[in-house]
Motif scaffolding. Structure first.
Motif, PDB file in Angstrom:
ATOM      1  N   ASP A  84       0.712  -1.342   0.083  1.00 12.15           N
ATOM      2  CA  ASP A  84       0.375  -0.197   0.228  1.00 12.15           C
ATOM      3  C   ASP A  84       0.699   1.541  -0.225  1.00 12.15           C
ATOM      4  O   ASP A  84       1.958   0.960   0.008  1.00 12.15           O
ATOM      5  CB  ASP A  84      -1.321   0.494   1.559  1.00 12.15           C
ATOM      6  N   ARG A  85       0.117   2.513   0.251  1.00 14.20           N
ATOM      7  CA  ARG A  85       1.193   3.800   0.132  1.00 14.20           C
ATOM      8  C   ARG A  85       1.343   4.588   1.805  1.00 14.20           C
ATOM      9  O   ARG A  85       0.480   5.411   1.916  1.00 14.20           O
ATOM     10  CB  ARG A  85       0.837   4.516  -0.924  1.00 14.20           C
ATOM     11  N   ARG A  86       0.904   3.589   2.611  1.00 14.53           N
ATOM     12  CA  ARG A  86       1.453   4.416   4.142  1.00 14.53           C
ATOM     13  C   ARG A  86       2.563   3.662   4.439  1.00 14.53           C
ATOM     14  O   ARG A  86       1.999   3.841   5.816  1.00 14.53           O
ATOM     15  CB  ARG A  86      -0.128   2.971   4.598  1.00 14.53           C
ATOM     16  N   SER A  87       3.849   4.244   3.913  1.00 16.29           N
ATOM     17  CA  SER A  87       5.355   4.142   4.271  1.00 16.29           C
ATOM     18  C   SER A  87       5.191   4.910   5.238  1.00 16.29           C
ATOM     19  O   SER A  87       5.695   4.666   6.521  1.00 16.29           O
ATOM     20  CB  SER A  87       5.797   3.607   3.405  1.00 16.29           C
ATOM     21  N   PHE A  88       5.317   6.158   5.106  1.00 17.62           N
ATOM     22  CA  PHE A  88       6.431   7.084   5.874  1.00 17.62           C
ATOM     23  C   PHE A  88       4.714   7.748   6.341  1.00 17.62           C
ATOM     24  O   PHE A  88       4.159   8.615   6.369  1.00 17.62           O
ATOM     25  CB  PHE A  88       6.085   8.572   4.377  1.00 17.62           C
ATOM     26  N   ALA A 129      10.932  -6.219   8.899  1.00 14.18           N
ATOM     27  CA  ALA A 129       9.683  -7.080   7.642  1.00 14.18           C
ATOM     28  C   ALA A 129       9.430  -6.566   6.828  1.00 14.18           C
ATOM     29  O   ALA A 129       7.850  -7.043   6.302  1.00 14.18           O
ATOM     30  CB  ALA A 129       8.710  -7.062   9.176  1.00 14.18           C
ATOM     31  N   ASP A 130       9.724  -5.761   5.446  1.00 14.77           N
ATOM     32  CA  ASP A 130      10.194  -5.371   4.866  1.00 14.77           C
ATOM     33  C   ASP A 130       8.527  -4.156   4.588  1.00 14.77           C
ATOM     34  O   ASP A 130       7.810  -4.200   3.351  1.00 14.77           O
ATOM     35  CB  ASP A 130      10.002  -6.259   3.707  1.00 14.77           C
ATOM     36  N   ARG A 131       7.815  -3.521   5.965  1.00 11.92           N
ATOM     37  CA  ARG A 131       7.222  -2.774   5.625  1.00 11.92           C
ATOM     38  C   ARG A 131       7.146  -1.720   5.621  1.00 11.92           C
ATOM     39  O   ARG A 131       6.603  -0.213   5.274  1.00 11.92           O
ATOM     40  CB  ARG A 131       5.976  -3.176   7.328  1.00 11.92           C
ATOM     41  N   HIS A 132       8.670  -0.727   5.551  1.00  7.35           N
ATOM     42  CA  HIS A 132       9.397  -0.012   6.265  1.00  7.35           C
ATOM     43  C   HIS A 132      10.617   0.487   5.691  1.00  7.35           C
ATOM     44  O   HIS A 132      11.396  -0.693   5.784  1.00  7.35           O
ATOM     45  CB  HIS A 132       9.057   0.781   7.186  1.00  7.35           C
ATOM     46  N   HIS A 133      10.921   1.455   4.864  1.00  9.77           N
ATOM     47  CA  HIS A 133      11.729   2.206   4.557  1.00  9.77           C
ATOM     48  C   HIS A 133      12.596   2.321   5.700  1.00  9.77           C
ATOM     49  O   HIS A 133      12.178   2.661   7.172  1.00  9.77           O
ATOM     50  CB  HIS A 133      12.363   3.387   4.220  1.00  9.77           C
TER      51      HIS A 133
END
Length: 178
Positions: A84-88, A129-133
């Motif tokens: 999705d587009r909710r990373s930051f 977990a590859d959910r965030h930078h």
């Protein structure tokens, strides 16, 4: 206090042993760490009858959540896994650091240090977990630290600060025990 945090860290570490095999394991470990931190930040003062501390912890965590959600909507960024587009910024990290900073500011470094280590683990696990930078996690940590330190005050049983107000004005009443 420290026992609860250490137990939470142990559970998160146990889950993270499974995490080496999967992104879901890291995600689960970060969720456990976040729940332990937020639960302890809210529960600890409540158990002690420190309702002002409970209110401050709730305010710190709530402010971190509001800022994080506002930034997520303002700057939509795709997660590393593309889901999705909710990373930051990282919400798990901001709430974890808000809870840790609240405990540090309210009860001192003996509680704050293990809480901050667990919050750092949460951020690390979100990246694994590859959910965030990495910069999502750094931004979340900064938001959490700021809200925890700006809203929470040191717990001092000998000083009471009471805001008051009526139709003619308001102020702050202070009481000291000697």
């Amino acid at each position: 206090m420290r026992r609860i945090l250490l137990a939470g860290a142990a559970v998160a570490a146990a889950i993270s042993s499974r995490a080496a095999a999967s992104d879901q394991g890291w995600s689960d470990a970060s969720r456990v760490g976040e729940v332990v931190l937020v639960g302890t930040a809210l529960g600890l003062p409540s158990v002690q009858g420190d309702w002002n501390g409970t209110l401050q912890a709730g305010g710190s965590v709530g402010a971190a959540w509001l800022v994080t959600e506002g930034l997520k909507r303002t700057f939509p960024e795709t997660r590393p896994d593309g889901s999705d587009r909710r990373s930051f910024p990282s919400g798990h990290t901001s709430l974890s650091f808000a809870a840790a900073a609240t405990m540090q500011n309210r009860y001192g470094w003996r509680v704050g240090l293990p809480a901050t280590v667990l919050a750092a683990f949460v951020g690390y696990a979100r990246v694994r977990a590859d959910r965030h930078h990495w910069y999502d996690v750094v931004a979340g940590a900064a938001i959490g630290e700021a809200s925890g330190f700006l809203i929470t005050r040191r717990h001092d049983r000998d000083v009471r600060v009471l805001p008051w107000g009526d139709t003619h004005g308001g102020g702050i009443a202070m009481g000291f025990a000697f």
